[in-house]
Design a protein around this motif. Structure first.
Motif, PDB file in Angstrom:
ATOM      1  N   LEU A 153       0.820  -1.209   0.000  1.00 14.59           N
ATOM      2  CA  LEU A 153       0.000   0.000   0.000  1.00 14.59           C
ATOM      3  C   LEU A 153       0.855   1.260   0.000  1.00 14.59           C
ATOM      4  O   LEU A 153       0.575   2.219  -0.735  1.00 14.59           O
ATOM      5  CB  LEU A 153      -0.929   0.003   1.217  1.00 14.59           C
ATOM      6  CG  LEU A 153      -2.160  -0.905   1.136  1.00 14.59           C
ATOM      7  CD1 LEU A 153      -2.968  -0.812   2.419  1.00 14.59           C
ATOM      8  CD2 LEU A 153      -3.028  -0.535  -0.069  1.00 14.59           C
ATOM      9  N   VAL A 181       1.047   0.391 -10.232  1.00 15.40           N
ATOM     10  CA  VAL A 181       0.127   0.754  -9.155  1.00 15.40           C
ATOM     11  C   VAL A 181      -0.981  -0.297  -9.030  1.00 15.40           C
ATOM     12  O   VAL A 181      -1.353  -0.711  -7.914  1.00 15.40           O
ATOM     13  CB  VAL A 181      -0.477   2.146  -9.401  1.00 15.40           C
ATOM     14  CG1 VAL A 181      -1.605   2.422  -8.411  1.00 15.40           C
ATOM     15  CG2 VAL A 181       0.593   3.216  -9.273  1.00 15.40           C
ATOM     16  N   VAL A 182      -1.519  -0.742 -10.153  1.00 17.05           N
ATOM     17  CA  VAL A 182      -2.569  -1.761 -10.136  1.00 17.05           C
ATOM     18  C   VAL A 182      -2.036  -3.062  -9.527  1.00 17.05           C
ATOM     19  O   VAL A 182      -2.706  -3.700  -8.700  1.00 17.05           O
ATOM     20  CB  VAL A 182      -3.099  -2.017 -11.559  1.00 17.05           C
ATOM     21  CG1 VAL A 182      -4.019  -3.239 -11.578  1.00 17.05           C
ATOM     22  CG2 VAL A 182      -3.853  -0.805 -12.071  1.00 17.05           C
ATOM     23  N   ALA A 209      -1.758  -5.972  -2.416  1.00 17.54           N
ATOM     24  CA  ALA A 209      -2.155  -5.539  -1.073  1.00 17.54           C
ATOM     25  C   ALA A 209      -3.537  -6.090  -0.717  1.00 17.54           C
ATOM     26  O   ALA A 209      -3.771  -6.498   0.432  1.00 17.54           O
ATOM     27  CB  ALA A 209      -2.155  -4.018  -0.989  1.00 17.54           C
ATOM     28  N   GLY A 210      -4.440  -6.118  -1.682  1.00 11.80           N
ATOM     29  CA  GLY A 210      -5.772  -6.661  -1.430  1.00 11.80           C
ATOM     30  C   GLY A 210      -5.737  -8.136  -1.089  1.00 11.80           C
ATOM     31  O   GLY A 210      -6.445  -8.594  -0.186  1.00 11.80           O
ATOM     32  N   LEU A 270       0.478  -3.466  -7.415  1.00 12.98           N
ATOM     33  CA  LEU A 270       0.714  -3.289  -5.982  1.00 12.98           C
ATOM     34  C   LEU A 270      -0.599  -3.280  -5.204  1.00 12.98           C
ATOM     35  O   LEU A 270      -0.698  -3.869  -4.123  1.00 12.98           O
ATOM     36  CB  LEU A 270       1.475  -1.982  -5.739  1.00 12.98           C
ATOM     37  CG  LEU A 270       2.939  -1.952  -6.197  1.00 12.98           C
ATOM     38  CD1 LEU A 270       3.505  -0.538  -6.080  1.00 12.98           C
ATOM     39  CD2 LEU A 270       3.780  -2.929  -5.376  1.00 12.98           C
ATOM     40  N   THR A 271      -1.605  -2.623  -5.758  1.00 18.54           N
ATOM     41  CA  THR A 271      -2.903  -2.569  -5.088  1.00 18.54           C
ATOM     42  C   THR A 271      -3.540  -3.955  -5.018  1.00 18.54           C
ATOM     43  O   THR A 271      -4.106  -4.338  -3.986  1.00 18.54           O
ATOM     44  CB  THR A 271      -3.840  -1.605  -5.820  1.00 18.54           C
ATOM     45  OG1 THR A 271      -3.224  -0.315  -5.912  1.00 18.54           O
ATOM     46  CG2 THR A 271      -5.164  -1.467  -5.078  1.00 18.54           C
ATOM     47  N   ALA A 316       2.316   1.683  -3.436  1.00 19.03           N
ATOM     48  CA  ALA A 316       1.325   2.145  -4.408  1.00 19.03           C
ATOM     49  C   ALA A 316       1.022   3.630  -4.221  1.00 19.03           C
ATOM     50  O   ALA A 316       0.980   4.400  -5.193  1.00 19.03           O
ATOM     51  CB  ALA A 316       0.044   1.319  -4.270  1.00 19.03           C
ATOM     52  N   VAL A 317       0.817   4.043  -2.962  1.00 17.37           N
ATOM     53  CA  VAL A 317       0.542   5.453  -2.691  1.00 17.37           C
ATOM     54  C   VAL A 317       1.742   6.316  -3.055  1.00 17.37           C
ATOM     55  O   VAL A 317       1.605   7.409  -3.631  1.00 17.37           O
ATOM     56  CB  VAL A 317       0.160   5.654  -1.208  1.00 17.37           C
ATOM     57  CG1 VAL A 317       0.067   7.135  -0.868  1.00 17.37           C
ATOM     58  CG2 VAL A 317      -1.158   4.951  -0.905  1.00 17.37           C
TER      59      VAL A 317
END
Length: 264
Positions: free
Chosen positions: A37, A65-66, A72-73, A68-69, A40-41
């Protein structure tokens, strides 16, 4: 593979790789959520800063970013499931009471028990079971009614599984009760399955014993001798991959090992 399919490969690698890491090494789950997270941020902030200063955007920055997100999910999902699994594993080596719903077809183990997957509603010491949702694998004495979707209550000895197994506990039941039979769609499927098995067993042997296993995953009609012959020839998987009766090789070995250990 087509170009559109190839674009999904990085996402699949990211998701499955993270899931594998969190399952095999649960201790890193929280760190994975934070790291992915933050990364990504941070990447989003960096890209916004470059765009604000009218610089060229980072190549593939959006894709990263996608990824990494998504990672994280997956880690977050594994983290939510971890407390219940750890709590369930505390029953290792103890006698436990389980109230659960069957989530797979049954199969006949080497120890003569019927084995199936279930998702618990309550789990704990006999008479003091508390609400808990965790996947378990249960072995009961042969009886009718243990179908997909049925509600059951069992009391038996529990053994925790290794990291990476779907079930958090394996329960060797010495007392099993059918609380509510399969209903709705599951009830219709169970009735059709029983009718199919009943009619199949009227056929000449050995096909009569093998057909239910090949078609609906019900191996109860397979004799011990035939079962051993199939294992020796490497054909036992033919009756173990039907519909919801699918299990991982590791789970089958774990069940067979624990079952044979208790019968000796």
């Amino acid at each position: 593979m087509r170009g559109r399919d190839l674009r999904l490969v990085p996402l699949a690698v990211s998701v499955w790789g993270t899931a594998l890491l969190c399952v095999l090494v649960p201790a890193v789950t929280g760190a994975c959520v934070v790291v992915f997270l933050v990364a990504a941020v941070g990447l989003l902030g960096f890209s916004w800063h470059r765009r604000r200063n009218r610089r060229a955007p980072l190549a593939q920055g959006g894709l990263i970013v996608v990824l990494l997100t998504a990672a994280a999910g997956v880690a977050l999902s594994a983290g939510f499931a971890l407390p219940a699994r750890e709590h369930a594993a505390e029953g290792d080596g103890r006698v436990v009471e389980v109230r659960a719903e069957i989530t797979s077809s049954v199969s006949l183990g080497r120890d003569g028990r019927l084995w199936f997957e279930a998702f618990t509603e309550r789990l704990g010491p006999p008479g003091r079971a508390a609400a808990m949702a965790a996947p378990v694998r249960i072995g009961v004495d042969q009886a009718d009614g243990f179908d997909l979707g049925a509600q059951i209550r069992v009391v038996g000895e529990a053994s925790a599984t290794a990291a990476g197994e779907r079930s958090s506990l394996v329960v060797f039941a010495h007392d099993a009760e059918l609380v509510a039979p399969a209903s709705g769609v599951f009830g219709v499927a169970a009735a059709l399955k029983r009718a199919f098995v009943e009619r199949s067993t009227r056929l000449p042997e050995p096909g009569a014993a093998l057909l239910p296993g090949l078609a609906v995953g019900d191996t109860r009609a397979v004799s011990a001798e035939l079962n051993e012959d199939m294992r020796a020839s490497g054909l036992s998987h033919l009756t173990a991959v039907s519909g919801p009766n699918c299990r991982t090789r590791g789970e089958r070995k774990l069940t067979d090992f624990k079952g044979s250990r208790r019968t000796h």
